[in-house]
Motif scaffolding. Structure first.
Motif, PDB file in Angstrom:
ATOM      1  N   HIS A  54       0.477  -1.179  -0.047  1.00  0.00           N
ATOM      2  CA  HIS A  54       0.158  -0.118   0.496  1.00  0.00           C
ATOM      3  C   HIS A  54       1.002   1.312   0.310  1.00  0.00           C
ATOM      4  O   HIS A  54       0.608   1.598   0.853  1.00  0.00           O
ATOM      5  CB  HIS A  54      -1.229  -0.218   1.152  1.00  0.00           C
ATOM      6  CG  HIS A  54      -2.527  -1.372   1.275  1.00  0.00           C
ATOM      7  ND1 HIS A  54      -2.969  -1.219   2.300  1.00  0.00           N
ATOM      8  CD2 HIS A  54      -2.020  -1.982   0.152  1.00  0.00           C
ATOM      9  CE1 HIS A  54      -3.603  -2.386   1.143  1.00  0.00           C
ATOM     10  NE2 HIS A  54      -3.555  -3.057   0.747  1.00  0.00           N
ATOM     11  N   THR A  55       1.413   1.586  -0.994  1.00  0.00           N
ATOM     12  CA  THR A  55       2.288   2.417  -1.282  1.00  0.00           C
ATOM     13  C   THR A  55       2.397   3.460  -2.640  1.00  0.00           C
ATOM     14  O   THR A  55       1.219   3.030  -3.770  1.00  0.00           O
ATOM     15  CB  THR A  55       4.246   2.108  -1.015  1.00  0.00           C
ATOM     16  OG1 THR A  55       4.118   1.147  -2.715  1.00  0.00           O
ATOM     17  CG2 THR A  55       4.124   0.976  -0.014  1.00  0.00           C
ATOM     18  N   PRO A  56       2.622   4.299  -2.453  1.00  0.00           N
ATOM     19  CA  PRO A  56       2.410   5.145  -4.184  1.00  0.00           C
ATOM     20  C   PRO A  56       2.659   4.197  -5.636  1.00  0.00           C
ATOM     21  O   PRO A  56       2.025   4.342  -6.237  1.00  0.00           O
ATOM     22  CB  PRO A  56       3.641   6.570  -4.664  1.00  0.00           C
ATOM     23  CG  PRO A  56       3.357   6.893  -2.586  1.00  0.00           C
ATOM     24  CD  PRO A  56       3.543   5.159  -2.373  1.00  0.00           C
ATOM     25  N   MET A  57       3.834   4.185  -5.587  1.00  0.00           N
ATOM     26  CA  MET A  57       4.226   3.261  -6.539  1.00  0.00           C
ATOM     27  C   MET A  57       3.440   2.110  -6.812  1.00  0.00           C
ATOM     28  O   MET A  57       2.260   1.952  -7.932  1.00  0.00           O
ATOM     29  CB  MET A  57       5.433   2.063  -6.505  1.00  0.00           C
ATOM     30  CG  MET A  57       6.011   1.725  -8.027  1.00  0.00           C
ATOM     31  SD  MET A  57       7.664   0.393  -7.711  1.00  0.00           S
ATOM     32  CE  MET A  57       7.388  -0.732  -6.634  1.00  0.00           C
ATOM     33  N   TYR A  58       2.876   1.657  -5.657  1.00  0.00           N
ATOM     34  CA  TYR A  58       1.197  -0.077  -6.122  1.00  0.00           C
ATOM     35  C   TYR A  58       0.098   0.778  -6.706  1.00  0.00           C
ATOM     36  O   TYR A  58      -0.379   0.219  -6.824  1.00  0.00           O
ATOM     37  CB  TYR A  58       1.192  -0.814  -4.757  1.00  0.00           C
ATOM     38  CG  TYR A  58       2.784  -1.591  -5.282  1.00  0.00           C
ATOM     39  CD1 TYR A  58       2.825  -2.209  -6.311  1.00  0.00           C
ATOM     40  CD2 TYR A  58       4.062  -1.402  -4.251  1.00  0.00           C
ATOM     41  CE1 TYR A  58       4.559  -3.854  -6.601  1.00  0.00           C
ATOM     42  CE2 TYR A  58       5.261  -2.286  -4.052  1.00  0.00           C
ATOM     43  CZ  TYR A  58       5.875  -2.696  -5.631  1.00  0.00           C
ATOM     44  OH  TYR A  58       6.504  -3.917  -4.991  1.00  0.00           O
ATOM     45  N   PHE A  59      -0.106   1.927  -5.659  1.00  0.00           N
ATOM     46  CA  PHE A  59      -1.176   2.166  -5.974  1.00  0.00           C
ATOM     47  C   PHE A  59      -1.649   2.843  -7.253  1.00  0.00           C
ATOM     48  O   PHE A  59      -2.582   2.286  -8.110  1.00  0.00           O
ATOM     49  CB  PHE A  59      -1.289   3.324  -4.933  1.00  0.00           C
ATOM     50  CG  PHE A  59      -2.571   4.858  -5.521  1.00  0.00           C
ATOM     51  CD1 PHE A  59      -3.954   4.488  -5.190  1.00  0.00           C
ATOM     52  CD2 PHE A  59      -2.598   5.549  -6.008  1.00  0.00           C
ATOM     53  CE1 PHE A  59      -4.702   5.516  -4.997  1.00  0.00           C
ATOM     54  CE2 PHE A  59      -3.504   6.957  -6.388  1.00  0.00           C
ATOM     55  CZ  PHE A  59      -5.146   6.026  -6.102  1.00  0.00           C
ATOM     56  N   PHE A  60      -0.117   3.299  -7.675  1.00  0.00           N
ATOM     57  CA  PHE A  60      -0.565   3.979  -9.153  1.00  0.00           C
ATOM     58  C   PHE A  60      -0.586   1.998 -10.484  1.00  0.00           C
ATOM     59  O   PHE A  60      -1.366   1.917 -11.050  1.00  0.00           O
ATOM     60  CB  PHE A  60       0.835   4.274  -9.952  1.00  0.00           C
ATOM     61  CG  PHE A  60       0.455   5.548  -9.401  1.00  0.00           C
ATOM     62  CD1 PHE A  60      -0.406   6.632  -9.694  1.00  0.00           C
ATOM     63  CD2 PHE A  60       2.210   6.230  -8.605  1.00  0.00           C
ATOM     64  CE1 PHE A  60      -0.179   8.082  -9.204  1.00  0.00           C
ATOM     65  CE2 PHE A  60       2.092   7.856  -8.130  1.00  0.00           C
ATOM     66  CZ  PHE A  60       0.711   8.348  -8.112  1.00  0.00           C
ATOM     67  N   LEU A  61       0.061   1.317 -10.054  1.00  0.00           N
ATOM     68  CA  LEU A  61       0.150  -0.086 -10.522  1.00  0.00           C
ATOM     69  C   LEU A  61      -0.984  -0.274 -10.458  1.00  0.00           C
ATOM     70  O   LEU A  61      -1.935  -1.594 -11.174  1.00  0.00           O
ATOM     71  CB  LEU A  61       1.203  -0.989 -10.120  1.00  0.00           C
ATOM     72  CG  LEU A  61       1.546  -2.271 -10.897  1.00  0.00           C
ATOM     73  CD1 LEU A  61       1.790  -2.174 -11.591  1.00  0.00           C
ATOM     74  CD2 LEU A  61       2.821  -2.925  -9.812  1.00  0.00           C
ATOM     75  N   GLU A  62      -1.836  -0.201  -9.546  1.00  0.00           N
ATOM     76  CA  GLU A  62      -2.990  -0.776  -9.040  1.00  0.00           C
ATOM     77  C   GLU A  62      -3.478  -0.482  -9.889  1.00  0.00           C
ATOM     78  O   GLU A  62      -5.272  -0.769 -10.990  1.00  0.00           O
ATOM     79  CB  GLU A  62      -3.411  -0.697  -7.400  1.00  0.00           C
ATOM     80  CG  GLU A  62      -5.295  -1.758  -7.665  1.00  0.00           C
ATOM     81  CD  GLU A  62      -5.742  -1.522  -5.527  1.00  0.00           C
ATOM     82  OE1 GLU A  62      -6.285  -1.127  -6.070  1.00  0.00           O
ATOM     83  OE2 GLU A  62      -4.843  -0.241  -5.566  1.00  0.00           O
TER      84      GLU A  62
END
Length: 309
Positions: A54-62
């Protein structure tokens, strides 16, 4: 000039010149679509279920995975039916809708890739300020801004394209209602439309690509200056997957929309467009998963919890 019969449907020519390959194309497109939906859905579930992601990088990836499912769903199912059943007819309103949503999701994807490059720039070049720079509010604004940019572009492209007059056989030499192919089917002068497409799409593609390349230019400089070989390897591993996805996407869309004469070769355009409409949405989850230890770790943990190991 005003007495054209109102067009109510179009005929998608697709790859009709190769009738022996229609069934194979249908099976191929159907398989790719299933893999795209399953792969991206798994990526969304993995990110949602693991709090470490639950970090910005994975927020964008999601959000990229959600976008890829929508992006692929606009084109691939209809194309598969066209190849298998020979139902090449698409209604006028259906063609408008397909172009609208394809332009929306395609433009949003370009901005998403640029946003993800900026995120990696902030993480690697300014690690101490990363959490402050990439705060939750900015991340949400970036996602919404990407979709807003997509809305603006799709309104422009769809509005200008369907302001043209259509007469004659109403055939679209493509397997979906893409802007250049529909323009090519018109009996109006398309010079203004081509200039608008070149200006708007060219600005979007070049602008977002510049953000990506400038971000990665700074990233490479920062990585080279890292004292630890392990740190350099980890940073390159994180970014290499994104660069692969970016190269595939921007290379094909630049060929299609950001160069003069983009409407001049419909057959070649159909083949090239398979890459960014069908193949890339399928590849994205695999690119990011296979090159990412955190995602692979989260996937293994989930499979163990479900009793697969």
């Amino acid at each position: 000039m005003e007495n054209y019969t109102r067009v109510t449907l179009f005929i998608l020519v697709g790859f009709r010149s190769h009738p022996e390959s229609q069934l194979l194309l249908s099976v191929l497109f159907s398989t790719i679509y299933v893999v795209t939906v399953v792969g991206n859905a798994c990526m969304i579930l993995i990110i949602q279920m693991d709090s470490k992601l639950h970090t910005p990088m994975y927020f964008f990836l999601e959000n990229l995975s959600i976008l890829d499912i929508c992006y692929s769903s606009v084109i691939t199912p209809k194309a598969a039916l066209t190849f298998s059943l020979g139902k090449r007819i698409i209604s006028y309103n259906g063609c408008v809708s397909q172009m609208f949503f394809f332009s929306l999701f395609g433009t949003a994807e370009a901005f998403f890739l640029a946003v993800m490059a900026y995120d990696r720039f902030a993480a690697i070049c300014n690690p101490l300020l990363y959490q402050i720079i990439m705060n939750r509010r900015l991340c949400v604004c970036m996602v919404l801004g990407s979709y807003l940019s997509g809305c603006i572009n799709c309104i422009i492209q769809t509005g200008f394209t369907f302001s043209l007059s259509f007469c004659g056989p109403k055939e679209i030499n493509h397997f979906f209602c893409d802007v250049p192919a529909v323009m090519h089917a018109s009996c109006s002068d398309t010079l203004v439309n081509e200039m608008v497409m070149l200006a708007v799409c060219g600005s979007i593609i070049v602008g977002t690509a510049l953000v990506v390349f400038i971000s990665y230019g700074y990233i490479i400089i920062t990585i080279v200056q890292m004292p630890s070989a392990e740190s350099r390897c980890k940073a390159f591993s994180t970014c290499s997957s994104h660069m692969l996805a970016v190269s595939l996407f921007f290379g094909t869309v630049f060929f299609m929309y950001a160069q003069p004469g983009a409407t001049s070769s419909p057959e070649r355009s159909s083949i090239i467009s398979i890459l960014y409409t069908v193949v890339i949405p399928m590849l994205n989850p695999f690119i990011y998963t296979l090159r990412n230890k955190e995602v692979k770790g989260a996937l293994k943990k989930w499979l163990k919890r479900k009793g697969f190991f």
